[in-house]
Scaffold this active site. Structure first.
Site, PDB file in Angstrom:
ATOM      1  N   CYS A   1       3.480   8.389   1.452  1.00  0.00           N
ATOM      2  CA  CYS A   1       3.943   7.400   2.419  1.00  0.00           C
ATOM      3  C   CYS A   1       4.152   6.092   1.659  1.00  0.00           C
ATOM      4  CB  CYS A   1       2.874   7.253   3.498  1.00  0.00           C
ATOM      5  SG  CYS A   1       3.273   6.008   4.727  1.00  0.00           S
TER       6      CYS A   1
ATOM      7  N   CYS B   1      -1.746   5.520   9.845  1.00  0.00           N
ATOM      8  CA  CYS B   1      -0.557   4.796  10.316  1.00  0.00           C
ATOM      9  C   CYS B   1      -0.942   3.491  10.982  1.00  0.00           C
ATOM     10  CB  CYS B   1       0.176   5.579  11.389  1.00  0.00           C
ATOM     11  SG  CYS B   1       0.728   7.172  10.897  1.00  0.00           S
TER      12      CYS B   1
ATOM     13  N   CYS C   1       6.118  -7.246   7.473  1.00  0.00           N
ATOM     14  CA  CYS C   1       7.228  -6.803   8.314  1.00  0.00           C
ATOM     15  C   CYS C   1       7.634  -7.976   9.201  1.00  0.00           C
ATOM     16  CB  CYS C   1       6.783  -5.624   9.182  1.00  0.00           C
ATOM     17  SG  CYS C   1       8.139  -4.851  10.095  1.00  0.00           S
TER      18      CYS C   1
ATOM     19  N   CYS D   1       0.865  -2.567  16.067  1.00  0.00           N
ATOM     20  CA  CYS D   1       0.901  -2.294  14.625  1.00  0.00           C
ATOM     21  C   CYS D   1       0.255  -3.427  13.846  1.00  0.00           C
ATOM     22  CB  CYS D   1       2.346  -2.116  14.161  1.00  0.00           C
ATOM     23  SG  CYS D   1       2.502  -1.937  12.377  1.00  0.00           S
TER      24      CYS D   1
ATOM     25  N   CYS E   1       5.740  -5.329  16.380  1.00  0.00           N
ATOM     26  CA  CYS E   1       5.305  -4.310  17.332  1.00  0.00           C
ATOM     27  C   CYS E   1       3.838  -4.580  17.651  1.00  0.00           C
ATOM     28  CB  CYS E   1       5.506  -2.923  16.747  1.00  0.00           C
ATOM     29  SG  CYS E   1       7.227  -2.662  16.254  1.00  0.00           S
TER      30      CYS E   1
ATOM     31  N   GLU F   1       0.812  -1.198   0.000  1.00  0.00           N
ATOM     32  CA  GLU F   1       0.000   0.000   0.000  1.00  0.00           C
ATOM     33  C   GLU F   1       0.854   1.259   0.000  1.00  0.00           C
ATOM     34  OE1 GLU F   1      -4.003  -1.773   1.996  1.00  0.00           O
ATOM     35  OE2 GLU F   1      -2.174  -1.654   3.147  1.00  0.00           O
TER      36      GLU F   1
HETATM   37  N1  SAH Z   1       8.664   0.110  10.384  1.00  0.00           N
HETATM   38  C1  SAH Z   1       8.910   1.492  10.496  1.00  0.00           C
HETATM   39  C2  SAH Z   1       8.072   2.342   9.558  1.00  0.00           C
HETATM   40  C3  SAH Z   1       6.620   1.977   9.373  1.00  0.00           C
HETATM   41  S1  SAH Z   1       5.505   2.292  10.691  1.00  0.00           S
HETATM   42  C4  SAH Z   1       8.738   1.947  11.928  1.00  0.00           C
HETATM   43  O1  SAH Z   1       8.235   1.184  12.728  1.00  0.00           O
HETATM   44  O2  SAH Z   1       9.131   3.053  12.227  1.00  0.00           O
HETATM   45  C5  SAH Z   1       5.206   4.031  10.650  1.00  0.00           C
HETATM   46  C6  SAH Z   1       4.771   4.588  12.017  1.00  0.00           C
HETATM   47  O3  SAH Z   1       3.433   4.211  12.337  1.00  0.00           O
HETATM   48  C7  SAH Z   1       5.646   4.077  13.135  1.00  0.00           C
HETATM   49  O4  SAH Z   1       6.009   5.103  14.021  1.00  0.00           O
HETATM   50  C8  SAH Z   1       4.727   3.096  13.804  1.00  0.00           C
HETATM   51  O5  SAH Z   1       5.133   2.871  15.109  1.00  0.00           O
HETATM   52  C9  SAH Z   1       3.396   3.788  13.688  1.00  0.00           C
HETATM   53  N2  SAH Z   1       2.251   2.909  13.921  1.00  0.00           N
HETATM   54  C10 SAH Z   1       2.176   1.588  13.724  1.00  0.00           C
HETATM   55  N3  SAH Z   1       0.951   1.118  14.063  1.00  0.00           N
HETATM   56  C11 SAH Z   1       0.245   2.185  14.484  1.00  0.00           C
HETATM   57  C12 SAH Z   1      -1.097   2.339  14.947  1.00  0.00           C
HETATM   58  N4  SAH Z   1      -1.925   1.320  15.007  1.00  0.00           N
HETATM   59  N5  SAH Z   1      -1.493   3.584  15.279  1.00  0.00           N
HETATM   60  C13 SAH Z   1      -0.654   4.633  15.173  1.00  0.00           C
HETATM   61  N6  SAH Z   1       0.599   4.535  14.736  1.00  0.00           N
HETATM   62  C14 SAH Z   1       1.055   3.327  14.398  1.00  0.00           C
HETATM   63 FE1  SF4 Z   2       7.132  -3.288  11.488  1.00  0.00          FE
HETATM   64 FE2  SF4 Z   2       4.893  -2.068  12.296  1.00  0.00          FE
HETATM   65 FE3  SF4 Z   2       6.926  -2.351  13.999  1.00  0.00          FE
HETATM   66 FE4  SF4 Z   2       7.137  -0.627  11.950  1.00  0.00          FE
HETATM   67  S1  SF4 Z   2       5.697  -0.480  13.663  1.00  0.00           S
HETATM   68  S2  SF4 Z   2       8.662  -2.125  12.624  1.00  0.00           S
HETATM   69  S3  SF4 Z   2       5.969  -1.736  10.361  1.00  0.00           S
HETATM   70  S4  SF4 Z   2       5.735  -4.021  13.080  1.00  0.00           S
END
Ligand code: SAH
Ligand code: SF4
Length: 395
Positions: A130, A370, A137, A144, A141, A117
């Site tokens: 973006c 995000c 991934c 996420c 996390c 996406e």
């Molecule tokens: N993997 C990288 C980049 C992609 S995530 C990283 O983790 O930085 C982009 C941003 O969205 C990151 O700061 C991540 O922590 C945040 N993010 C992920 N899931 C989210 C959610 N459910 N609500 C708000 N932000 C989120």
């Molecule tokens: Fe991967 Fe989501 Fe963690 Fe970013 S926030 S490193 S996309 S699992």
């Protein structure tokens, strides 16, 4: 006559030690040096190669041309040779959704049938794209949605820069060949905040961003490109040296205990080690400040004590703290902090002298915000499966 019958076996081809790739090769995603090498390998005299790269580069990345026949400053014969050996290919748009707020979400298909996406976010003074760096991934996390999808593969440099080219196509903003430089840009910024951990795909991300920053092509300043990482410490110094873009760090917690749970890579590189790497980033990359991303999770990381700890931890680092209201997804084990809580948290940071903008979720109605990038892909996949099942197997 077919191509095979007409293609002459030249001496160049016979004397070239490099293995020729089979089928036409995609020029998108090659660095200037790599493009020079493949042109030479296909018979371009070494003395001319650099100039030819410059010309082709400008057509591809300056004017958005995909057909060699349109490259009118190259000889007809050379254009025909290029068309025989190369293609200019970018990911294919499978679907496009436009949110009520103007956010556009694209689902694009890359080789192997995988999908990622891409989200375009228009704002008054800029437009941010973006982009994704991986399918899924490997990190997990816990807040996420992308993290619940297994990694399928790294994107190639061509697939990464191809997302930018695709968006420029859709926004219809390739300049006409020869047109004067236009400073107003619909697509003015890139953030590597889509699917994937960019620093686990370092070389491809670097090469793609070098193409985005090249002064004779897409021409985005390194100050308009932000790479977001969960904290792959060994690659942070390399990012400063080899890319030099802005850095955002998914910080999200102020103690190792909480960060271990939210961003499990913290068990490998903890807060202390991470902060040390961040301290040297601005100087080495010559960038202004680091963005600390902080997702606001009710009762988990959003107390006044957290805000004060955060301020203490980042002391001495030129920083901006981007507070992200948690975007919920089906089955998520967290809730978004209340607006009052987020504001109180922001005030503490602001009063300590840091910018603390609260990110407005964009494109929520189309699950483009995000951390929401996954469900739509799966939905799309599922619906296609369903369609196939309906059509073929009859239940
Ligand atoms: N993997 C990288 C980049 C992609 S995530 C990283 O983790 O930085 C982009 C941003 O969205 C990151 O700061 C991540 O922590 C945040 N993010 C992920 N899931 C989210 C959610 N459910 N609500 C708000 N932000 C989120
Ligand atoms: Fe991967 Fe989501 Fe963690 Fe970013 S926030 S490193 S996309 S699992």
């Amino acid at each position: 006559m077919t191509m095979t019958q007409t293609a002459p076996i030249t001496q160049d081809v016979l004397t070239i030690p490099r293995k020729m790739p089979e089928g036409p090769m995609n020029l998108v995603g090659l660095t200037r040096e790599q493009m020079r090498e493949v042109l030479i390998a296909h018979g371009t005299p070494e003395k001319q190669a650099k100039m030819r790269v410059g010309q082709i580069w400008q057509w591809i990345y300056g004017w958005g041309v995909r057909d060699f026949a349109e490259m009118t400053n190259l000889s007809k014969a050379f254009r025909a040779e290029l068309a025989e050996s190369f293609v200019i290919a970018i990911p294919e748009v499978v679907s496009k959704q436009v949110s009520e707020d103007g956010t556009r979400k694209y689902l694009v298909r890359i080789a192997g049938g995988h999908e990622v996406e891409v989200v375009y976010i228009p704002e008054e003074t800029r437009g941010t794209l973006c982009i994704s760096s991986q399918v899924g991934c490997t990190l997990t996390c816990s807040f996420c949605h992308t993290g619940t999808q297994k990694l399928v593969r790294n994107l190639t440099a061509g697939e990464i820069i191809g997302q930018v080219m695709m968006a420029r196509d859709d926004l219809n903003e390739w300049p006409e060949p020869g047109a004067p430089k236009d400073e107003t840009r619909l697509l003015s910024n890139i953030v590597l905040m889509g699917m994937g951990e960019p620093l686990y795909n370092f070389e491809n991300v670097r090469d793609a961003m070098k193409i985005a920053m090249d002064p004779e092509g897409i021409q985005l300043s390194r100050r308009r490109i932000t790479l977001s990482t969960s904290g792959v410490v060994p690659e942070i110094a390399r990012t400063a040296q080899e890319i030099g873009c802005q850095l955002a760090i998914s910080f999200h917690a102020t103690t190792d205990e909480v960060r271990d749970r939210l961003v499990p890579i913290n068990k490998k590189w903890n807060l202390e080690v991470l902060l040390e790497a961040l301290r040297s980033y601005p100087k080495v990359s010559n960038s202004e400040r680091i963005t600390f991303e902080y997702v606001m999770l009710k009762g988990v990381n959003d107390s006044d004590a957290d805000a004060h700890r955060l301020v203490r931890l980042i002391e001495g680092i030129p920083a901006k703290i981007n507070l992200i209201p948690f975007n919920e997804w089906p089955g998520a084990p967290y809730e978004r902090s209340s607006n009052n809580r987020i504001r109180a948290f922001a005030d503490i940071i602001y009063n300590a002298g840091y910018a603390s903008p609260i990110r407005t979720p964009r494109g929520e109605d189309i699950m483009a915000a995000c951390g929401q990038l996954k469900s739509a892909t799966e939905r799309a996949r599922k619906s296609r499966r369903e369609i196939e099942a309906d059509a073929g197997l009859g239940g």
